[in-house]
Write an enzyme that holds these catalytic residues in place. Structure first.
Site, PDB file in Angstrom:
ATOM      1  N   SER A  50       0.833  -1.207   0.000  1.00 50.76           N
ATOM      2  CA  SER A  50       0.000   0.000   0.000  1.00 50.76           C
ATOM      3  C   SER A  50       0.865   1.252   0.000  1.00 50.76           C
ATOM      4  CB  SER A  50      -0.918   0.003   1.226  1.00 50.76           C
ATOM      5  OG  SER A  50      -1.831  -1.072   1.188  1.00 50.76           O
ATOM      6  N   ARG A  97       1.496   7.047   6.464  1.00 50.69           N
ATOM      7  CA  ARG A  97       0.708   6.111   7.278  1.00 50.69           C
ATOM      8  C   ARG A  97      -0.703   6.648   7.518  1.00 50.69           C
ATOM      9  NH1 ARG A  97       3.185   1.659  10.252  1.00 50.69           N
ATOM     10  NH2 ARG A  97       1.452   0.491  11.154  1.00 50.69           N
ATOM     11  N   HIS A 104      -2.595   6.091   4.358  1.00 49.37           N
ATOM     12  CA  HIS A 104      -2.980   4.683   4.274  1.00 49.37           C
ATOM     13  C   HIS A 104      -4.224   4.396   5.115  1.00 49.37           C
ATOM     14  CE1 HIS A 104      -2.862   0.524   5.918  1.00 49.37           C
ATOM     15  NE2 HIS A 104      -2.723   0.229   4.646  1.00 49.37           N
TER      16      HIS A 104
END
Length: 207
Positions: A12, A35, A38
């Site tokens: 990802s 992050r 994501h």
């Protein structure tokens, strides 16, 4: 060496990297933003995240020293407990769990936050839900000679949210903020989890 990121997460990240391309963030700031992206699938966080000059270094140092981590709500505690247990095993305290009944004129989270701050003024604070808790924390920090190692301000919604982040921005304290109305518990947890990975990588590379 403990592998903190699952292969699917790394895949990802590669997709996010390809879509982001060039950006204005430092490598550590981008690791945190990536992050959060994501977690949220929202690329706006590349620009919404604001870092004070020493925020990441202070956060990494505090995590490596097993400084207590204080969250406003239980959801954030649950969102970070896995990585905390795999890395530095810091104590995690959810403020809302420290007050079964709210003090007069306050929310339970605000009440618990004030009680927790009196014990751990030097802690790492994650506020991802309750603007009342962030405002209360800012009031305490402004009056205290002991400052938190890091405050992550990611309150979300419409009532007092922007004001709580503005109060944090006015403080001379290591901080990572989400500008505007966006944020939430998953965002706060993602920021802390990214810091844990950065701290762990630093710890492993220094051995």
């Amino acid at each position: 060496m403990t592998q903190l990121n699952h292969p699917i997460l790394e895949k990802s990240f590669a997709i996010i990297d390809a879509e982001v391309g060039e950006h204005h963030l430092s490598s550590q700031e981008y690791a945190i933003a990536r992050r959060v992206i994501h977690t949220t699938a929202d690329f706006d966080y590349l620009n919404l995240l604001q870092f004070s000059s020493n925020a990441i270094a202070s956060g990494i140092n505090a995590l490596r020293q097993r400084t207590p981590i204080i969250t406003d709500v239980t959801m954030i505690k649950q969102g970070i407990i896995t990585l905390v247990s795999k890395t530095f095993q810091n104590p995690i305290i959810a403020a809302v769990e420290q007050a079964s009944i709210a003090d007069s004129g306050k929310t339970r989270t605000e009440t618990g936050l004030l009680r927790t701050y009196s014990q751990y003024p030097q802690g790492v604070y994650l506020i991802g839900n309750a603007p009342t808790a962030l405002l209360a924390l800012c009031d305490q920090v402004a009056e205290s000679p002991i400052k938190p190692a890091l405050i992550i301000g990611a309150t979300v919604g419409f009532v007092s949210v922007v004001e709580s982040k503005q109060a944090l921005a006015a403080l001379d304290v290591p901080q990572i903020r989400v500008q505007g109305r966006k944020g939430g518990s998953p965002v706060a947890a993602a920021i802390l989890n990214a810091l844990l990975v950065l701290a762990w990588d630093h710890d492993q590379s220094s051995r």
